[in-house]
Motif scaffolding. Structure first.
Motif, PDB file in Angstrom:
ATOM      1  N   SER A 103      36.586  36.948  39.040  1.00  0.00           N
ATOM      2  CA  SER A 103      36.352  36.120  40.235  1.00  0.00           C
ATOM      3  C   SER A 103      35.920  36.995  41.412  1.00  0.00           C
ATOM      4  N   LEU A 104      36.481  38.196  41.509  1.00  0.00           N
ATOM      5  CA  LEU A 104      36.029  39.105  42.570  1.00  0.00           C
ATOM      6  C   LEU A 104      34.564  39.484  42.363  1.00  0.00           C
ATOM      7  N   ASN A 105      34.192  39.624  41.086  1.00  0.00           N
ATOM      8  CA  ASN A 105      32.814  40.019  40.807  1.00  0.00           C
ATOM      9  C   ASN A 105      31.803  38.907  41.118  1.00  0.00           C
TER      10      ASN A 105
ATOM     11  N   ILE B 254      34.970  29.341  45.625  1.00  0.00           N
ATOM     12  CA  ILE B 254      35.101  29.326  44.157  1.00  0.00           C
ATOM     13  C   ILE B 254      35.845  30.567  43.682  1.00  0.00           C
ATOM     14  N   ALA B 255      35.450  31.723  44.225  1.00  0.00           N
ATOM     15  CA  ALA B 255      36.108  32.969  43.833  1.00  0.00           C
ATOM     16  C   ALA B 255      37.595  32.923  44.186  1.00  0.00           C
ATOM     17  N   GLY B 256      37.898  32.364  45.352  1.00  0.00           N
ATOM     18  CA  GLY B 256      39.294  32.269  45.773  1.00  0.00           C
ATOM     19  C   GLY B 256      40.100  31.396  44.823  1.00  0.00           C
TER      20      GLY B 256
ATOM     21  N   ALA C 224      43.244  32.623  42.462  1.00  0.00           N
ATOM     22  CA  ALA C 224      44.575  32.026  42.492  1.00  0.00           C
ATOM     23  C   ALA C 224      45.082  31.728  41.079  1.00  0.00           C
ATOM     24  N   VAL C 225      44.172  31.354  40.175  1.00  0.00           N
ATOM     25  CA  VAL C 225      44.584  31.108  38.784  1.00  0.00           C
ATOM     26  C   VAL C 225      45.182  32.392  38.196  1.00  0.00           C
ATOM     27  N   GLY C 226      44.520  33.521  38.488  1.00  0.00           N
ATOM     28  CA  GLY C 226      45.066  34.814  38.037  1.00  0.00           C
ATOM     29  C   GLY C 226      46.482  35.005  38.555  1.00  0.00           C
ATOM     30  N   GLY C 227      46.684  34.705  39.832  1.00  0.00           N
ATOM     31  CA  GLY C 227      48.009  34.854  40.433  1.00  0.00           C
ATOM     32  C   GLY C 227      49.049  33.959  39.780  1.00  0.00           C
ATOM     33  N   MET C 228      48.643  32.756  39.413  1.00  0.00           N
ATOM     34  CA  MET C 228      49.600  31.819  38.794  1.00  0.00           C
ATOM     35  C   MET C 228      50.053  32.332  37.424  1.00  0.00           C
ATOM     36  N   ILE C 229      49.109  32.874  36.668  1.00  0.00           N
ATOM     37  CA  ILE C 229      49.500  33.426  35.357  1.00  0.00           C
ATOM     38  C   ILE C 229      50.496  34.570  35.553  1.00  0.00           C
ATOM     39  N   MET C 230      50.229  35.392  36.572  1.00  0.00           N
ATOM     40  CA  MET C 230      51.128  36.503  36.848  1.00  0.00           C
ATOM     41  C   MET C 230      52.513  35.992  37.216  1.00  0.00           C
ATOM     42  N   SER C 231      52.550  34.925  38.000  1.00  0.00           N
ATOM     43  CA  SER C 231      53.812  34.348  38.407  1.00  0.00           C
ATOM     44  C   SER C 231      54.619  33.878  37.189  1.00  0.00           C
TER      45      SER C 231
END
Ligand SMILES: Nc1ncnc2c1ncn2[C@@H]1O[C@H](COP(=O)(O)OP(=O)(O)OP(=O)(O)O)[C@@H](O)[C@H]1O
Ligand SMILES: [Mg+2]
Lengths: 340, 251
Positions: free
Chosen positions: A49-51, A218-220, A224-231
């Motif tokens: 997403s950053l890319n 969109i990237a944001g 956030a999906v990445g963050g949720m998996i981490m959570s």
């Protein structure tokens, strides 16, 4: 290439990748492996997403970790405080990330590079300070502990580690498929045009601000999906997930793996996570070893691994193309030099 | 029809455009000439919204477009190419031209590919054909020769089907042979697409050969305007601008 067939092809590849991932734990039946893939899903989605910003839009955000942290905390807080199902919490978290991204993006996206980079970083640090300061809600620097309730949904029980593994793998595949679709769409090509020549785009009728804002939002949301998996993985949330180093890690990942190829950031995520695991086992000087390896890439290769492969392949193809388009047969002997 | 009324723009003390009034009938082919720094590019920048005029009106079919943003002006039908080609280095010729036509048809924000691209592809192919870049469709823009980059810049504007097309020195930096090939291309696309075409050009033999009307700028002002024959004989133009170069060429 035909549009429909390429979406179909992407989807088939995605299904195959998911089936492969689902089978792997039977071949490597260790908790270490499944844990690795869950973390990879979080960081792979996050780095890709950053890319979307760095590689495809030419927007070098230093504060993309804002959305990783936001996703992580929002999801954990919703699950702990409200009796909602996991999909609902997922959607609410994405909604909040979109709102935040619209606000932050409106302020940042038209700034020139260095100001964009640092202002996005400033917003991330703002979130980090909020998390540290607002102890009663966020747990402050201790992080959000106490676990996350995981009510089953659609037969998925995320308290089972194989279910979490499948769920994360599925999200990874679906998010990559969606992001690939976006970068191959007309919108994705508009992003490349703005990246390549921001002074030309407006004279083709492109509203640069609007398109950049859309990309940023969109990237944001994917971040956030990445963050949720981490959570879900750590069963909580920690301030480190909103700290600037998390943005730095994503930048390392895309540098290692490559920014010009869609799967570069995923490859970079595999590399950095592996390095992380291996190096921390062997030495306590993690930072030095990692820094050295990144320097090696920056100075030696001057690009990510997949960039390197893609460039070799493309140079050869362009050489044949320019040779074909020239009339003199002599020209075919020498490689592309013109116009570089 | 494009009508400019009392257009002015200063940078600090420099009046780059001052009180310019000009008329370009629909479908006409005009040249803008003038010495270096006369304000030719500034004139284009004002019309296309790259610069905001200090004063004056820019009427496109009776709508005043002065002060609108570049995308808004493009949507109203004014396209342009630049003195130094502005292209998209990492895109292929095909992708750049297709991207441009998508932008124009408002489909550049579409995130799904599930809409008929065929019509847009056809338009892109037609324009590539017109400027002679069909054989280089898959070449990365940055690998094109200087002349082809100028052609691509023009193609990017042309694909939008502009009613008014502004070309800033299409032959800049080209050898004599390449110049005439470029001018042939420009003339052919004007004949085929029938837009109002305005080009800036330093080479008088080109200007006098193809332009229906010539506008002479000097120090930001309109020094003269008329048919090539009138301009050729205009005493002030000869004195102020054409001078030796012109006499040498027509001796
Ligand atoms: N953005 C700007 N800021 C300040 N001065 C400018 C700007 N653009 C143009 N000028 C000045 O305005 C004057 C006219 O410049 P312009 O580029 O329009 O000339 P030109 O006729 O296109 O010249 P050339 O034939 O060299 O392309 C020059 O004195 C130039 O220095
Ligand atoms: Mg100029």
């Amino acid at each position: 290439m035909n549009a429909r067939s390429s979406l179909l092809r992407d989807s088939l590849i995605a299904i195959a990748a998911f089936l492969l991932l689902a089978a792997l734990p039977y071949i490597f039946p260790s908790k270490g492996f499944t844990d690795f893939v869950v973390r990879l899903a979080a960081f792979g989605i996050f780095a890709t997403s950053l890319n979307l910003l760095v590689g495809y839009s030419g927007m070098e955000s230093f504060g993309h970790g804002l959305y990783f942290g936001l996703g992580c905390y929002t999801f954990a807080l919703i699950m702990q405080n409200f009796a909602v199902s996991i999909p609902v919490a997922f959607l609410l978290t994405i909604l909040l990330s979109v709102v935040v991204a619209v606000v932050v993006g409106s302020i940042c996206v038209n700034l020139s590079e260095i100001y964009f980079a640092f202002l996005t970083l400033a917003f991330q640090m703002l979130l980090h300070s909020l998390i540290i300061a607002w102890t009663p809600i966020t747990g402050g620097d201790q992080g959000l502990t106490g676990g996350i309730p995981r009510p089953p949904f659609l037969g998925i029980r995320l308290d089972n580690y194989y279910h979490l593994y499948l769920f994360s793998s599925g999200l990874l595949v679906v998010c990559l498929l969606a992001m690939h679709h976006i970068v191959q769409s007309p919108f994705g090509y508009t992003l490349r045009m703005i990246r390549d020549n921001v002074s030309r785009a407006p004279f083709l009728g492109i509203n640069v601000f609007r398109v950049r804002l859309m990309a940023y939002v969109i990237a944001g949301a994917f971040g956030a999906v990445g963050g949720m998996i981490m959570s879900l993985f750590v069963s909580g949330a920690f301030p480190d997930f909103a700290y600037w180093t998390i943005s730095g890690e994503a930048i390392f990942m895309i540098m290692l793996g490559g920014i010009t190829v869609f799967l570069g950031p995923l490859v970079g995520a595999v590399m950095l996570l592996l390095l992380n695991d291996v190096v921390t086992k062997l030495t306590s000087h993690y930072g030095i070893v990692l820094g050295g390896i990144i320097l090696l890439f920056a100075l030696g290769l001057r690009k990510g691994v997949l960039d390197f492969v893609a460039d070799m392949w493309r140079d050869r193809r362009q050489a044949t193309l320019s040779a074909e388009s020239r009339s003199e047969p002599v020209a075919s002997a020498k490689p592309v030099a013109a116009g570089e | 029809m494009l009508k400019i009324e009392n257009l002015s723009k200063s940078f600090g003390g420099v009046a780059a455009t001052s009180d310019v009034s000009l008329h370009f009938p629909q479908g006409s082919l005009s040249a803008v000439i003038g010495p270096n720094g006369a304000g030719k590019t500034t004139f284009f920048n004002l019309i296309t919204g790259a610069l905001r005029p200090d004063k004056g009106r820019i009427l496109l079919d009776n709508e005043d477009i002065a002060g609108l943003s570049p995308p808004e002006i493009v949507r109203r039908g004014i396209g342009r190419a630049f003195q130094i080609a502005r292209i998209f280095p990492t895109l292929t010729v095909h992708d750049a031209i297709l991207g441009a036509v998508q932008a124009h048809r408002n489909q550049h924000t579409v995130m799904s590919r599930r809409f008929p691209l065929v019509e847009l592809e056809e338009r892109a192919a037609h324009v590539m054909q017109l400027v002679g870049l069909t054989g280089k469709a898959k070449v990365l823009s940055r690998n094109l020769s200087h002349g082809d980059q100028k052609l691509l810049d023009i193609a990017l504007a042309l694909v939008l089907e502009p009613r008014v097309l502004l070309l800033d020195e299409p032959t800049a930096g080209m050898g004599p042979e390449e110049r005439w090939a470029m001018i042939d291309t420009v003339h052919r696309m004007w004949e085929l697409e029938r837009m109002t075409l305005i080009f800036i050009e330093h080479d008088m033999s080109i200007v006098f050969k193809i332009a229906q009307s010539v506008k002479v700028l000097s120090y930001g002002r309109v020094l003269a305007e008329g048919t090539p024959d009138e301009i050729r004989r205009h005493p002030e133009v000869i004195k102020a601008y054409l001078g030796d170069e012109f006499e040498a060429a027509h001796a």
